[in-house]
Motif scaffolding. Structure first.
Motif, PDB file in Angstrom:
ATOM      1  N   SER A  67       0.834  -1.209   0.000  1.00 21.05           N
ATOM      2  CA  SER A  67       0.000   0.000   0.000  1.00 21.05           C
ATOM      3  C   SER A  67       0.864   1.253   0.000  1.00 21.05           C
ATOM      4  O   SER A  67       0.602   2.206  -0.755  1.00 21.05           O
ATOM      5  CB  SER A  67      -0.933  -0.002   1.212  1.00 21.05           C
ATOM      6  OG  SER A  67      -1.825  -1.093   1.166  1.00 21.05           O
ATOM      7  N   ALA A  95     -12.207   8.181  -1.853  1.00 21.92           N
ATOM      8  CA  ALA A  95     -12.912   8.125  -0.569  1.00 21.92           C
ATOM      9  C   ALA A  95     -13.945   7.007  -0.534  1.00 21.92           C
ATOM     10  O   ALA A  95     -14.377   6.603   0.543  1.00 21.92           O
ATOM     11  CB  ALA A  95     -13.600   9.456  -0.282  1.00 21.92           C
ATOM     12  N   LEU A  98     -13.466   3.713   1.563  1.00 18.99           N
ATOM     13  CA  LEU A  98     -13.535   3.884   3.011  1.00 18.99           C
ATOM     14  C   LEU A  98     -14.911   3.507   3.555  1.00 18.99           C
ATOM     15  O   LEU A  98     -15.031   3.088   4.702  1.00 18.99           O
ATOM     16  CB  LEU A  98     -13.207   5.335   3.391  1.00 18.99           C
ATOM     17  CG  LEU A  98     -11.868   5.878   2.889  1.00 18.99           C
ATOM     18  CD1 LEU A  98     -11.677   7.312   3.358  1.00 18.99           C
ATOM     19  CD2 LEU A  98     -10.714   5.009   3.362  1.00 18.99           C
ATOM     20  N   ASN A 148      -6.687   0.123   1.140  1.00 19.73           N
ATOM     21  CA  ASN A 148      -5.772   0.964   1.908  1.00 19.73           C
ATOM     22  C   ASN A 148      -4.901   1.878   1.069  1.00 19.73           C
ATOM     23  O   ASN A 148      -4.374   2.862   1.598  1.00 19.73           O
ATOM     24  CB  ASN A 148      -4.893   0.076   2.788  1.00 19.73           C
ATOM     25  CG  ASN A 148      -5.698  -0.679   3.824  1.00 19.73           C
ATOM     26  OD1 ASN A 148      -6.504  -0.103   4.538  1.00 19.73           O
ATOM     27  ND2 ASN A 148      -5.524  -1.991   3.887  1.00 19.73           N
ATOM     28  N   LEU A 151      -6.693   5.202   1.038  1.00 25.26           N
ATOM     29  CA  LEU A 151      -6.603   5.792   2.373  1.00 25.26           C
ATOM     30  C   LEU A 151      -5.225   6.389   2.597  1.00 25.26           C
ATOM     31  O   LEU A 151      -5.093   7.519   3.088  1.00 25.26           O
ATOM     32  CB  LEU A 151      -6.904   4.720   3.429  1.00 25.26           C
ATOM     33  CG  LEU A 151      -6.679   5.124   4.891  1.00 25.26           C
ATOM     34  CD1 LEU A 151      -7.592   6.282   5.279  1.00 25.26           C
ATOM     35  CD2 LEU A 151      -6.887   3.935   5.813  1.00 25.26           C
ATOM     36  N   ARG A 154      -4.740   9.618   0.623  1.00 26.11           N
ATOM     37  CA  ARG A 154      -5.477  10.748   1.201  1.00 26.11           C
ATOM     38  C   ARG A 154      -4.857  11.231   2.507  1.00 26.11           C
ATOM     39  O   ARG A 154      -5.099  12.355   2.928  1.00 26.11           O
ATOM     40  CB  ARG A 154      -6.942  10.352   1.413  1.00 26.11           C
ATOM     41  CG  ARG A 154      -7.725  10.259   0.111  1.00 26.11           C
ATOM     42  CD  ARG A 154      -9.094   9.639   0.342  1.00 26.11           C
ATOM     43  NE  ARG A 154      -9.915  10.450   1.233  1.00 26.11           N
ATOM     44  CZ  ARG A 154     -10.697  11.448   0.844  1.00 26.11           C
ATOM     45  NH1 ARG A 154     -10.747  11.783  -0.430  1.00 26.11           N
ATOM     46  NH2 ARG A 154     -11.418  12.111   1.708  1.00 26.11           N
ATOM     47  N   LEU A 155      -4.060  10.389   3.161  1.00 27.49           N
ATOM     48  CA  LEU A 155      -3.361  10.815   4.371  1.00 27.49           C
ATOM     49  C   LEU A 155      -2.030  11.478   4.055  1.00 27.49           C
ATOM     50  O   LEU A 155      -1.597  12.391   4.768  1.00 27.49           O
ATOM     51  CB  LEU A 155      -3.121   9.609   5.290  1.00 27.49           C
ATOM     52  CG  LEU A 155      -4.352   8.986   5.941  1.00 27.49           C
ATOM     53  CD1 LEU A 155      -3.985   7.726   6.694  1.00 27.49           C
ATOM     54  CD2 LEU A 155      -5.037   9.971   6.877  1.00 27.49           C
ATOM     55  N   ALA A 197       0.298   6.535   8.460  1.00 30.89           N
ATOM     56  CA  ALA A 197      -0.553   5.764   7.554  1.00 30.89           C
ATOM     57  C   ALA A 197      -0.159   4.296   7.569  1.00 30.89           C
ATOM     58  O   ALA A 197      -1.018   3.411   7.551  1.00 30.89           O
ATOM     59  CB  ALA A 197      -0.445   6.327   6.130  1.00 30.89           C
ATOM     60  N   VAL A 201      -2.710   1.360   8.516  1.00 28.84           N
ATOM     61  CA  VAL A 201      -2.975   0.303   7.537  1.00 28.84           C
ATOM     62  C   VAL A 201      -2.633  -1.065   8.119  1.00 28.84           C
ATOM     63  O   VAL A 201      -3.373  -2.041   7.925  1.00 28.84           O
ATOM     64  CB  VAL A 201      -2.188   0.568   6.241  1.00 28.84           C
ATOM     65  CG1 VAL A 201      -2.244  -0.642   5.300  1.00 28.84           C
ATOM     66  CG2 VAL A 201      -2.734   1.798   5.529  1.00 28.84           C
ATOM     67  N   GLU A 267      -5.902  14.823   8.611  1.00 28.00           N
ATOM     68  CA  GLU A 267      -7.194  14.231   8.299  1.00 28.00           C
ATOM     69  C   GLU A 267      -7.274  13.857   6.827  1.00 28.00           C
ATOM     70  O   GLU A 267      -6.886  14.630   5.957  1.00 28.00           O
ATOM     71  CB  GLU A 267      -8.313  15.224   8.626  1.00 28.00           C
ATOM     72  CG  GLU A 267      -8.446  15.523  10.096  1.00 28.00           C
ATOM     73  CD  GLU A 267      -9.166  14.443  10.844  1.00 28.00           C
ATOM     74  OE1 GLU A 267      -9.569  13.468  10.205  1.00 28.00           O
ATOM     75  OE2 GLU A 267      -9.317  14.562  12.054  1.00 28.00           O
ATOM     76  N   ALA A 268      -7.798  12.674   6.546  1.00 28.45           N
ATOM     77  CA  ALA A 268      -8.023  12.292   5.163  1.00 28.45           C
ATOM     78  C   ALA A 268      -9.121  13.142   4.572  1.00 28.45           C
ATOM     79  O   ALA A 268     -10.094  13.463   5.233  1.00 28.45           O
ATOM     80  CB  ALA A 268      -8.403  10.815   5.077  1.00 28.45           C
ATOM     81  N   ARG A 540     -13.560  11.350   9.009  1.00 32.31           N
ATOM     82  CA  ARG A 540     -12.606  10.289   8.698  1.00 32.31           C
ATOM     83  C   ARG A 540     -11.219  10.862   8.695  1.00 32.31           C
ATOM     84  O   ARG A 540     -10.982  11.873   8.096  1.00 32.31           O
ATOM     85  CB  ARG A 540     -12.915   9.686   7.328  1.00 32.31           C
ATOM     86  CG  ARG A 540     -12.002   8.525   6.953  1.00 32.31           C
ATOM     87  CD  ARG A 540     -12.287   7.292   7.734  1.00 32.31           C
ATOM     88  NE  ARG A 540     -11.443   6.184   7.362  1.00 32.31           N
ATOM     89  CZ  ARG A 540     -11.396   5.038   7.978  1.00 32.31           C
ATOM     90  NH1 ARG A 540     -12.146   4.804   9.011  1.00 32.31           N
ATOM     91  NH2 ARG A 540     -10.612   4.057   7.607  1.00 32.31           N
TER      92      ARG A 540
END
Length: 540
Positions: A67, A95, A98, A148, A151, A154-155, A197, A201, A267-268, A540
């Motif tokens: 990931s 997104a 998620l 993931n 995710l 986005r982080l 992250a 994960v 924050e994501a 989230r």
């Protein structure tokens, strides 16, 4: 600002919520410990536990590595191209996993990567004789990366987009580019977010249940949570289930402590596209690597979702929608979701209010402890995964055979606890801003107590309360972990019905159910996001 009576009521409500959460976690764990004391650890059982634990750590580690290996260059490519057609759509697409139910995603992955899927047909046209296997370790890794990778992107992406424009101008003036720019500018900026992250994960993959249950493919690819489920549901070996549960709790605790030391990432979803000038980024044909990378990332995430839609539309939806079992499962799922959301929102509201009240007296050790426990209660529920909680209640209820109300209450409780961390993250900022904006005025006007709650606080927090409620319903609606142990002919939810269809190889019906479940869940997620955007909160 709260009056003395409101402070007292808030702290009492917070203590009541903490006691309820403590009991909900302590009772099943105590049952597991009591059963574990009577279990004998034979040599073969010891080898089995070591093998399951090793595979759990192996798949979680490989999933995390894959990931991050793909997320870092993809986030870098998105940061390098802050303005292109469809960028916002792509970030919104990232997104979707998620909130997508794992069973729906698993079916989409099978449609794309299964033996008769699009990917293997393409490999066959290229001359590959051995198809890619979606089952076993390869399928688990693929599914975890699907969930993931977006995710992690986005982080990590906000860390790059927060860099001042002067950094890029200076780097361009110095002629810095390629690996030198990555090593000296980009990696230091994203390092902490990438580490956080990675920890998140790893924890998600180590506690993964549904994906491993569907794609594991047998004893050789079984994790701790799936082994707990199998020990109770099929073998009814409480001793083995208890030992597996204790190992799972210990491993989760270690990961959570490691996450505390690493810290939390941004924050994501903070980024929707930017206009930051990047003079260091070349144009022309040199944009091709970034375009290819972004295109492949979007295709990898969107293909399983598109496959679910296509296969679902080709199913006999009219027959499914007239099936009484579908409506019974949908009604049960909705009832469980609404009840779990109500419990979760109520607990979160009590905890948030108590934390605020206790924080007004920073010098008091007792109130400091209350504030700390109220804030940590949400994270504490992540310590014991749903299957482990269910295992304790399953043993306490004797398997739930012939019972209806008690198993349903347990399922509602587990779903409420699992949604609690997310609901608290929605309510806390809204509660803080509400009291800062209206607190003194309400007290000066004499609007206090329940009148203040009814006339001021609840109306002001209504968007946040609605966001948390809808999000909790969506999480509960797509969850299989809580229902897995107690599912029966009397208790059928949409995820449990979908899992039964997959297990009996009724793929057409499974595809139709997956489309319906995914559509309902994503509609709820969109509503929650709209409400959260209107309220300025992040869930989230």
């Amino acid at each position: 600002m709260l009056t003395r009576a409101e402070h007292r009521a808030s702290r009492m409500a917070g203590l009541a919520a903490l006691m309820a959460i403590g009991l909900a976690l302590a009772v099943p764990v105590t049952v597991l410990l009591s059963h574990g004391g009577a279990s004998d650890l034979s040599s073969s059982q010891s080898n089995y536990l070591v093998r399951i634990t090793r595979f759990t750590l192996l798949q979680a580690g490989l999933s995390t590595l894959l990931s991050l290996v793909f997320a870092v260059p993809l986030a870098r490519a998105l940061a390098r191209r802050p303005a292109f057609l469809g960028r916002r759509w792509l970030l919104n697409l990232f997104a979707v996993p998620l909130g997508l139910p794992p069973l729906v995603a698993a079916l989409g992955l099978i449609e794309v990567w299964g033996r008769n899927g699009v990917a293997n047909k393409g490999l066959g046209l290229l001359g590959a004789e051995t198809p890619f296997s979606i089952y076993g370790l390869s399928g688990i890794l693929l599914a975890h990366v699907f969930f993931n990778l977006p995710l992690a992107v986005r982080l990590i992406l906000p860390a790059l987009e927060r860099l001042p424009p002067e950094y890029w101008k200076t780097a361009a003036n110095l002629g810095m580019g390629g690996f030198s720019l990555f090593r000296r500018v980009e990696w230091p900026a994203m390092r902490r977010s990438a580490a956080s992250a990675a920890g998140l994960v790893f924890m998600l993959c180590a506690t993964s249940f549904t994906l491993v249950l569907v794609l594991g493919g047998g004893p050789a690819a079984t994790t701790l949570e799936v082994a707990i489920y199998q020990s109770l549901r099929f073998d009814f070996n409480p001793g083995r289930a208890v030992l597996l549960s204790l190992i799972q709790i210990s491993m989760t605790l270690i990961v959570m402590l490691a996450l505390k030391f690493i810290g939390t990432p941004a924050e994501a979803g903070e980024t929707k596209g930017g206009g930051t000038s990047r003079p260091d980024v070349p144009g022309g044909l040199q944009i091709l690597p970034d375009v290819v990378l972004i295109g492949l990332g979007g295709l990898f995430v969107s293909a399983p979702m598109a496959a679910v839609i296509v296969s679902g539309l080709s199913a006999d939806l009219s027959r499914l929608l007239t099936d009484t079992l579908f409506w019974r499962a949908a009604g049960t799922s909705l009832a469980i979701g609404v009840a779990a959301a109500a419990v979760s929102v109520l607990l979160a509201a009590f905890l948030v209010r108590a934390r605020y009240s206790a924080g007004q007296r920073p010098g008091s050790p007792a109130l400091g402890l209350l504030a700390g426990l109220s804030g940590a209660a949400g994270s504490l529920t992540l310590l014991v995964p749903p299957v482990v909680l269910g295992a304790g209640w399953f043993l306490l209820l004797g398997g739930g055979t012939g019972q209806l109300l008690a198993p349903l209450m347990v399922i509602v409780l587990i779903n409420a606890l699992m949604a609690l961390p997310f609901v608290m993250r929605v309510l806390e900022p809204a509660h803080q801003s509400t009291l800062e904006r209206n607190g003194r005025l309400a007290v000066s006007l004499g609007v206090v107590g329940r009148h203040r709650l009814r006339q001021v606080d609840i109306p002001a927090m209504l968007p946040a309360l609605a966001t948390g409620f809808v999000f909790a319903v969506a999480l509960s609606l797509g969850d299989l972990g809580a229902i897995a142990l107690f599912g029966s002919d009397r208790i059928v939810t949409l995820p449990w019905l979908l899992y039964q269809k997959l297990g009996s190889y009724r793929t057409a019906d499974a595809a139709g159910l997956a489309l319906l479940l995914g559509a309902i869940t994503m509609a709820l997620m969109i509503v929650a996001e709209k409400l959260g955007t209107r309220n300025g909160s992040m869930y989230r």
